[in-house]
Design an enzyme around this catalytic site. Structure first.
Site, PDB file in Angstrom:
ATOM      1  N   THR A   1       0.865  -1.052  -0.150  1.00 50.92           N
ATOM      2  CA  THR A   1       0.175  -0.020   0.025  1.00 50.92           C
ATOM      3  C   THR A   1       1.000   1.165   0.380  1.00 50.92           C
ATOM      4  O   THR A   1       2.418   0.939  -0.241  1.00 50.92           O
ATOM      5  CB  THR A   1      -1.347   0.037   1.280  1.00 50.92           C
TER       6      THR A   1
ATOM      7  N   LYS B   1       2.896   1.528  -3.568  1.00 50.38           N
ATOM      8  CA  LYS B   1       2.105   0.966  -4.954  1.00 50.38           C
ATOM      9  C   LYS B   1       3.086   0.973  -6.159  1.00 50.38           C
ATOM     10  O   LYS B   1       3.238  -0.045  -7.027  1.00 50.38           O
ATOM     11  CB  LYS B   1       0.808   1.466  -4.929  1.00 50.38           C
TER      12      LYS B   1
ATOM     13  N   ASP C   1      -6.930  -3.656  -7.113  1.00 50.37           N
ATOM     14  CA  ASP C   1      -8.157  -2.545  -7.636  1.00 50.37           C
ATOM     15  C   ASP C   1      -8.916  -2.789  -8.103  1.00 50.37           C
ATOM     16  O   ASP C   1      -9.720  -2.143  -8.526  1.00 50.37           O
ATOM     17  CB  ASP C   1      -7.646  -1.930  -6.251  1.00 50.37           C
TER      18      ASP C   1
ATOM     19  N   GLY D   1     -10.341  13.100  -9.352  1.00 54.45           N
ATOM     20  CA  GLY D   1      -9.329  12.338  -9.206  1.00 54.45           C
ATOM     21  C   GLY D   1      -8.701  11.309 -10.342  1.00 54.45           C
ATOM     22  O   GLY D   1      -8.842  11.191 -11.103  1.00 54.45           O
TER      23      GLY D   1
ATOM     24  N   TYR E   1     -14.312   4.367   2.333  1.00 51.34           N
ATOM     25  CA  TYR E   1     -14.608   3.673   2.809  1.00 51.34           C
ATOM     26  C   TYR E   1     -14.966   4.225   4.643  1.00 51.34           C
ATOM     27  O   TYR E   1     -15.733   3.264   5.237  1.00 51.34           O
ATOM     28  CB  TYR E   1     -14.403   2.576   2.563  1.00 51.34           C
TER      29      TYR E   1
HETATM   30  P1  NAP Z   1      -3.794   8.994  -4.734  1.00 52.70           P
HETATM   31  O1  NAP Z   1      -2.762   8.328  -5.311  1.00 52.70           O
HETATM   32  O2  NAP Z   1      -2.543   9.916  -3.186  1.00 52.70           O
HETATM   33  O3  NAP Z   1      -4.697  10.697  -5.443  1.00 52.70           O
HETATM   34  C1  NAP Z   1      -4.905  11.159  -4.790  1.00 52.70           C
HETATM   35  C2  NAP Z   1      -6.196  11.942  -5.259  1.00 52.70           C
HETATM   36  O4  NAP Z   1      -7.287  12.612  -4.564  1.00 52.70           O
HETATM   37  C3  NAP Z   1      -5.674  12.783  -6.565  1.00 52.70           C
HETATM   38  O5  NAP Z   1      -6.430  13.228  -7.661  1.00 52.70           O
HETATM   39  C4  NAP Z   1      -5.386  14.766  -5.777  1.00 52.70           C
HETATM   40  O6  NAP Z   1      -5.394  15.526  -6.609  1.00 52.70           O
HETATM   41  C5  NAP Z   1      -7.144  13.864  -5.470  1.00 52.70           C
HETATM   42  N1  NAP Z   1      -7.108  15.050  -3.938  1.00 52.70           N
HETATM   43  C6  NAP Z   1      -6.858  14.677  -2.896  1.00 52.70           C
HETATM   44  N2  NAP Z   1      -7.085  15.514  -1.717  1.00 52.70           N
HETATM   45  C7  NAP Z   1      -7.736  16.679  -2.369  1.00 52.70           C
HETATM   46  C8  NAP Z   1      -8.886  17.327  -2.298  1.00 52.70           C
HETATM   47  N3  NAP Z   1      -8.699  17.822  -0.666  1.00 52.70           N
HETATM   48  N4  NAP Z   1      -9.908  17.945  -2.294  1.00 52.70           N
HETATM   49  C9  NAP Z   1      -9.794  17.193  -4.595  1.00 52.70           C
HETATM   50  N5  NAP Z   1      -8.787  16.552  -4.783  1.00 52.70           N
HETATM   51  C10 NAP Z   1      -8.180  15.550  -3.965  1.00 52.70           C
HETATM   52  O7  NAP Z   1      -4.121   7.921  -3.953  1.00 52.70           O
HETATM   53  P2  NAP Z   1      -5.290   7.138  -4.773  1.00 52.70           P
HETATM   54  O8  NAP Z   1      -4.569   5.744  -3.836  1.00 52.70           O
HETATM   55  O9  NAP Z   1      -5.559   7.203  -5.638  1.00 52.70           O
HETATM   56  O10 NAP Z   1      -6.769   6.811  -3.228  1.00 52.70           O
HETATM   57  C11 NAP Z   1      -7.726   7.714  -3.712  1.00 52.70           C
HETATM   58  C12 NAP Z   1      -9.104   7.327  -2.528  1.00 52.70           C
HETATM   59  O11 NAP Z   1      -9.356   6.512  -2.946  1.00 52.70           O
HETATM   60  C13 NAP Z   1      -8.598   7.595  -0.834  1.00 52.70           C
HETATM   61  O12 NAP Z   1      -9.417   8.109  -0.018  1.00 52.70           O
HETATM   62  C14 NAP Z   1      -8.158   6.210  -0.532  1.00 52.70           C
HETATM   63  O13 NAP Z   1      -8.388   5.412  -0.047  1.00 52.70           O
HETATM   64  C15 NAP Z   1      -9.490   5.687  -2.107  1.00 52.70           C
HETATM   65  N6  NAP Z   1      -8.628   3.540  -2.912  1.00 52.70           N
HETATM   66  C16 NAP Z   1     -10.318   3.017  -1.881  1.00 52.70           C
HETATM   67  C17 NAP Z   1     -10.157   1.934  -2.377  1.00 52.70           C
HETATM   68  C18 NAP Z   1     -10.830   0.421  -2.227  1.00 52.70           C
HETATM   69  O14 NAP Z   1     -11.129   0.377  -1.879  1.00 52.70           O
HETATM   70  N7  NAP Z   1     -12.122   1.164  -1.129  1.00 52.70           N
HETATM   71  C19 NAP Z   1      -8.795   1.197  -3.305  1.00 52.70           C
HETATM   72  C20 NAP Z   1      -7.751   2.446  -3.670  1.00 52.70           C
HETATM   73  C21 NAP Z   1      -7.782   3.703  -3.458  1.00 52.70           C
HETATM   74  P3  NAP Z   1      -4.399  16.138  -7.190  1.00 52.70           P
HETATM   75  O15 NAP Z   1      -3.133  15.619  -7.765  1.00 52.70           O
HETATM   76  O16 NAP Z   1      -4.882  17.924  -8.034  1.00 52.70           O
HETATM   77  O17 NAP Z   1      -3.369  16.830  -6.123  1.00 52.70           O
END
Ligand code: NAP
Length: 287
Positions: free
Chosen positions: A67, A71, A107, A130, A225
């Site tokens: 994680t 990754k 994922d 995102g 979640y």
């Molecule tokens: P990541 O690679 O760090 O990407 C985060 C994304 O969210 C980026 O596009 C970022 O935009 C945007 N962002 C962050 N804070 C923001 C805010 N306050 N306002 C607007 N945009 C914002 O993270 P990730 O791995 O993609 O994960 C994203 C979310 O999905 C997390 O909450 C994670 O826990 C969840 N997730 C859930 C699962 C599941 O199975 N349920 C699986 C994977 C991830 P910028 O590029 O502009 O910074």
């Protein structure tokens, strides 16, 4: 199951790993199926990743999850990649197969299965909010479902543009927009996926969209979640849309990893119960 000299190891590598519920999910399924296996989590700083992976391979673990923040950086330490990890450029599950480490991105399956079970219509456009790792997994999952048109809305538009360039092939029409303009696309998108942490505890009142921005025929999947019912999902319900919470893809990605490690089907009902209890107890400790 008693731990003994035959016990097989699976684990999680991340930094931090304290809040992960993967140990509860996998250990409950191992116990249920009577497997002599155990799942542990290890907080691994980036500078130690190479040595840790070498050690796990030498010890002959069954496999491990990866994680944040490993990754992408894990890839250079692996021997093989499956299609999902090649396409996303990220790995969350590793399997030791014939002494070689193979990377997967479960994922993708988590998101694909969640949308499939909600009977999404691949003919419509999908809006992804995102442009990080979860958004990449969502694009590949949508491609597998046969979706032909995707809009990526992100705060930093250059990241959305970079993703659009990467995936603009194989007949996928993909457009990048700024998060400020997301409302211009949301009402006409039958599939909406939040792949940002917006709305995550302790910022539960935040949402990327309001009910006015969502059409009643849409399906809204929030990858957040915690809480289970985010503000976005409440807004979507008010609009009359179908909703999927982030626990569904989280459990489905764990199911896929479990299948890869054991060749067996874990009990989904048990995983749901364990995950909900783990999140409740996490909330009790934090509040
Ligand atoms: P990541 O690679 O760090 O990407 C985060 C994304 O969210 C980026 O596009 C970022 O935009 C945007 N962002 C962050 N804070 C923001 C805010 N306050 N306002 C607007 N945009 C914002 O993270 P990730 O791995 O993609 O994960 C994203 C979310 O999905 C997390 O909450 C994670 O826990 C969840 N997730 C859930 C699962 C599941 O199975 N349920 C699986 C994977 C991830 P910028 O590029 O502009 O910074």
């Amino acid at each position: 199951m008693e731990i003994n000299s035959d016990t097989k190891l699976c684990c999680l590598l991340g930094h931090p790993v304290k809040h992960s519920i993967s140990p509860q999910l996998h250990n409950s399924a191992f116990r249920y199926l009577g497997l002599n296996m155990v799942y542990l989590s290890f907080d691994v700083e980036p500078k130690n990743l190479s040595r840790v992976v070498k050690g796990l391979k030498t010890l002959g673990v069954v496999g491990f999850n990866v994680t944040i923040p490993h990754k992408v950086s894990i890839i250079k330490f692996l021997d093989m990649l499956d299609l999902t990890s090649k396409e996303t450029g990220a790995v969350n599950t590793v399997v030791l197969e014939n002494k070689r480490l193979k990377g997967y991105n479960t994922d993708v399956e988590g998101i694909r299965k969640s949308l499939l079970d909600s009977e999404v219509d691949p003919e419509g456009r999908a809006l992804i909010i995102g442009a990080g790792g979860a958004a990449r997994a969502a694009i590949v999952a949508l491609k597998l479902l046969g979706v032909k048109e995707v809009v990526i809305a992100n705060r930093r538009i250059w990241k959305a543009a970079a993703l659009a360039r990467r995936f603009r092939k194989d007949g996928l029409k993909i457009k990048s927009v700024s998060l400020i303009d997301v409302k211009r696309y949301s009402k006409t998108s039958p599939i909406i996926i939040n792949a940002t942490p917006i709305g995550m505890w302790p910022h539960q009142d935040e949402t990327p969209l309001y009910s006015n921005d969502i059409s009643s025929g849409s399906i809204v999947l929030d990858l957040v979640y915690n809480p289970l019912k985010t503000r976005l999902l409440r807004e979507a319900e008010n609009a009359g849309a179908k909703t999927i919470n982030g626990l569904k893809p989280l459990i489905e990605q764990a199911v896929k990893a479990f299948q890869l490690w054991t060749g067996l089907e874990p009990p989904r009902d048990l995983l749901w119960r364990v995950a909900e209890e783990a999140l409740q107890s996490w909330r009790r400790n934090e509040e």
